[in-house]
Design an enzyme around this catalytic site. Structure first.
Site, short mmCIF file in Angstrom:
data_model
loop_
_atom_site.label_atom_id
_atom_site.label_comp_id
_atom_site.label_asym_id
_atom_site.label_seq_id
_atom_site.Cartn_x
_atom_site.Cartn_y
_atom_site.Cartn_z
N HIS A 150 -34.61 -42.23 4.99
CA HIS A 150 -35.33 -41.35 5.91
C HIS A 150 -36.61 -42.00 6.47
CE1 HIS A 150 -37.47 -41.12 2.21
NE2 HIS A 150 -38.45 -40.47 2.80
N ASP A 151 -36.96 -43.19 5.98
CA ASP A 151 -38.15 -43.89 6.47
C ASP A 151 -37.79 -45.07 7.35
OD1 ASP A 151 -39.96 -42.30 5.06
OD2 ASP A 151 -39.80 -43.56 3.26
N ASP B 207 -41.27 -41.26 -5.53
CA ASP B 207 -41.89 -41.61 -4.26
C ASP B 207 -43.15 -42.48 -4.44
OD1 ASP B 207 -42.11 -40.81 -1.29
OD2 ASP B 207 -44.09 -40.32 -2.05
N ASP C 64 -36.84 -35.33 -5.29
CA ASP C 64 -37.83 -36.34 -4.97
C ASP C 64 -39.09 -36.00 -5.76
OD1 ASP C 64 -39.15 -38.40 -3.36
OD2 ASP C 64 -37.64 -37.92 -1.84
N GLU D 63 -39.29 -45.89 -5.85
CA GLU D 63 -39.63 -46.51 -4.55
C GLU D 63 -40.77 -47.48 -4.84
OE1 GLU D 63 -40.81 -45.37 0.03
OE2 GLU D 63 -41.93 -44.50 -1.60
C1 GLC Z 1 -42.61 -42.44 0.76
C2 GLC Z 1 -41.66 -41.54 1.49
C3 GLC Z 1 -42.20 -41.30 2.87
C4 GLC Z 1 -43.54 -40.64 2.75
C5 GLC Z 1 -44.47 -41.42 1.83
C6 GLC Z 1 -45.63 -40.58 1.41
O1 GLC Z 1 -42.70 -43.70 1.32
O2 GLC Z 1 -40.39 -42.07 1.49
O3 GLC Z 1 -41.33 -40.51 3.64
O4 GLC Z 1 -44.13 -40.54 4.01
O5 GLC Z 1 -43.87 -41.84 0.66
O6 GLC Z 1 -45.22 -39.58 0.51
#
Ligand code: GLC
Ligand code: CA
Length: 556
Positions: A329-330, A200, A98, A257
């Protein structure tokens, strides 16, 4: 479209803290991933994306990194990571880490140095502003609640920007030195044998400057980050530079993302020479979002799900490869989120698997999804670890909800749902560890676990193996990977139907309701490639699908 090494792959996301614990401290670790590689290979997975395992104070479960060149001791060592890379390679598997570079941790030396000397070199690694009066530089609301501004430690006359938690200060991408540091780190990992990254929160790296206020959308007078992001432009310069300096020369895989991309930018992001290899399609998972908060979300129906998927597929066409998912995971567990509660059965779980897996793009499986893990029910806020859910709970209270109502409204969306330990078998703590895990195991592990499903021919796990096998099938694989997506009977309610057409014509049909449903057939079915039920009633003209029945038909 030029063929890429990753097009026909299946990706599996690992949340290392909850995957498998080998030293019995209640925390999953890197050797735990290595130990389960054969399980993953057997599932038909090729690429593993591992959520952050770097040193971190864990303010946001590792998404707050204090050293980009190390492994957190709770997860193991760099040598453990090297062993994992080698073990994966020997099985023709690939590893992604990540890449969390919108922000670092406030315990990263860069931020510590910025606090020591805000006017020095490292001050410019962050967004630091003077504080003159009570007025903040802008009214943006951080994703985890409250203003994005926080007093700079040791400097009451200064403040820094954090769009996530205050322990996640944003890195200043406008500063070329910051970008150099990031590229150096990416290349260091790729040279070490890593195959790529999941990237991310990347859309946040470009701020719309100078700071300004946007219309307030909650009682707190703040404005959602969405408003700023819609206005920001010019992110392409950073992303193109990053691609050229890192991923491209390594032929690495990258998946972004990305939220809020503008439709006309889709090709820039994931086209032939896109910034990324792929990006996630979040259209179904963000459906029903409300600027007021989770308590105000609209639940998604099967028709909404179909529309989200179809629109995304049509937007992308053959311009690139989206990454398709039902959970991560979110997010809540996909089966709990997309399937109405009363209709959650083995068949409906299998149907959901077929529907998203057969879309054009790259299928991602999140750990536990392959065995149908479900949301965990939480009755009190004390049981919640997720900082996002805690914040949303307070938002609901502020909107007038009672504590029970607030937890009831927030719990279905809590990020903890996906973070409970992987359910390996029916022994205590689900075989994840012999010590008490850092987050409670879902009590349904005695029924839902990998060991039981390995034995059961009819299980969801065995069904996922059929789906991954179809993607690699010498005869049909090309069609599954490259076939054109064409909706079928789009208007027929609670039917999700689509073709995948290339060397063969596949017709994917799913009846997303309890009542059976008649569906006219457009031609002759030569063969049923997959069926989630034992029976099938079909003649030359029509097919009748039972409750939540899904089929993949090979058509003439
Ligand atoms: C992304 C991750 C999440 C995290 C956020 C800040 O959305 O998937 O888990 O809290 O970024 O890094
Ligand atoms: Ca451990």
């Amino acid at each position: 479209m030029t063929r890429k090494w990753w097009h026909d792959k299946v990706v599996y996301q690992i949340y290392p803290k909850s995957f498998y614990d080998t030293n019995q401290d209640g925390i999953g670790d890197i050797p735990g991933i290595t130990a389960k590689l054969d399980y993953l290979k057997d599932l038909g997975v090729d690429i593993l994306w591992i959520s952050p395992c770097y040193p971190s104070p864990f303010a946001d479960q590792g998404y707050d990194i204090s050293d980009y060149y190390q492994i957190h001791p709770a997860f193991g060592t760099l040598e453990d990571m090297d062993r994992l890379l080698a073990a994966a390679k020997s099985r023709d598997m690939y590893i992604l880490l990540d890449l969390v570079v919108n922000h670092c941790s406030d315990e990263h030396p860069w931020f510590e140095k910025a606090c020591q000397d805000p006017d020095g070199e490292y001050g410019n690694f962050f967004y630091i502003e003077d504080r003159q009066d009570e007025k903040l530089p802008c009214n943006w609301r951080s994703y985890f609640g409250g203003p994005v501004w926080e007093p700079l430690p040791g400097h009451p006359d200064k403040q820094y920007l954090h769009v996530f938690h205050k322990k996640q200060p944003d890195l200043n991408w406008e500063n070329p030195k910051v970008r150099e540091e990031i590229y150096k780190n990416i290349n260091w990992w790729l040279d070490r044998g890593l195959n790529g990254f999941r990237i991310d929160a990347i859309i946040n790296i470009k701020k719309c400057l100078p700071y300004r206020d946007y219309p307030a959308d909650q009682e707190d007078g703040l404005s959602s980050m969405d408003n700023m992001l819609e206005e920001a432009s010019g992110i392409g310069e950073f992303l193109g530079e990053m691609r050229d300096r890192t991923f491209k020369p390594h032929n690495a895989f990258s998946v972004g993302e990305v939220f809020h991309e503008k439709p006309e930018e889709l090709e820039d992001f994931i086209g032939e020479n896109g910034y990324f290899s792929s990006m996630f399609d979040f259209s179904a998972s963000t459906f029903g979002d409300s600027p007021k908060g989770w308590y105000d979300r609209t639940p998604i129906t099967p028709e909404d799900y179909k529309n989200c998927c179809f629109q995304a597929q049509e937007r992308i066409g053959d311009k690139g490869f989206l990454s398709n998912l039902i959970e991560n995971h979110d997010l809540p567990r996909g089966v709990s989120y997309y399937i109405p509660r009363e209709e959650l059965t083995l068949e409906s779980k299998k149907l959901l698997a077929v529907m998203y897996f057969m879309l054009r793009g790259l299928p991602f499986i999140y750990q536990g999804q392959e065995i149908g893990m479900e949301n965990i029910e939480v009755r009190s806020i004390d049981q919640v670890d997720d900082i996002s859910a805690v914040n949303q709970y307070h938002t609901a209270l502020n909107a007038g909800y009672s504590p029970e109502e607030a937890i009831g409204a927030v719990s279905p969306y809590s990020r903890d749902n996906a973070r409970t330990p992987m359910q390996w078998n029916a022994s205590p703590y689900a075989g994840f560890s012999t010590a008490r895990p850092w987050l409670d195991v879902n009590p349904n592990y005695t029924e839902i676990n990998a060991a039981a499903q390995e034995q059961d021919e009819n299980s969801l796990l065995r069904f996922y193996k059929k789906l991954t096998a179809l993607r690699k099938d010498p005869e049909y694989g090309n069609t599954v990977v490259y076939g054109e997506f064409i909706p079928y009977l789009r208007e027929q309610r609670n039917l999700m139907g689509y073709y995948r057409k290339y060397e063969h014509t596949l017709l994917v049909l799913g009846n997303m309701q309890t009542e059976c449903q008649n569906i006219p057939l457009p031609g002759v079915c030569k063969k049923v490639l997959l069926n989630n039920c034992h029976k099938l009633s079909m003649d030359h003209e029509k097919i009748t699908l039972e409750s939540w029945q899904a089929v993949i038909l090979l058509m003439e």
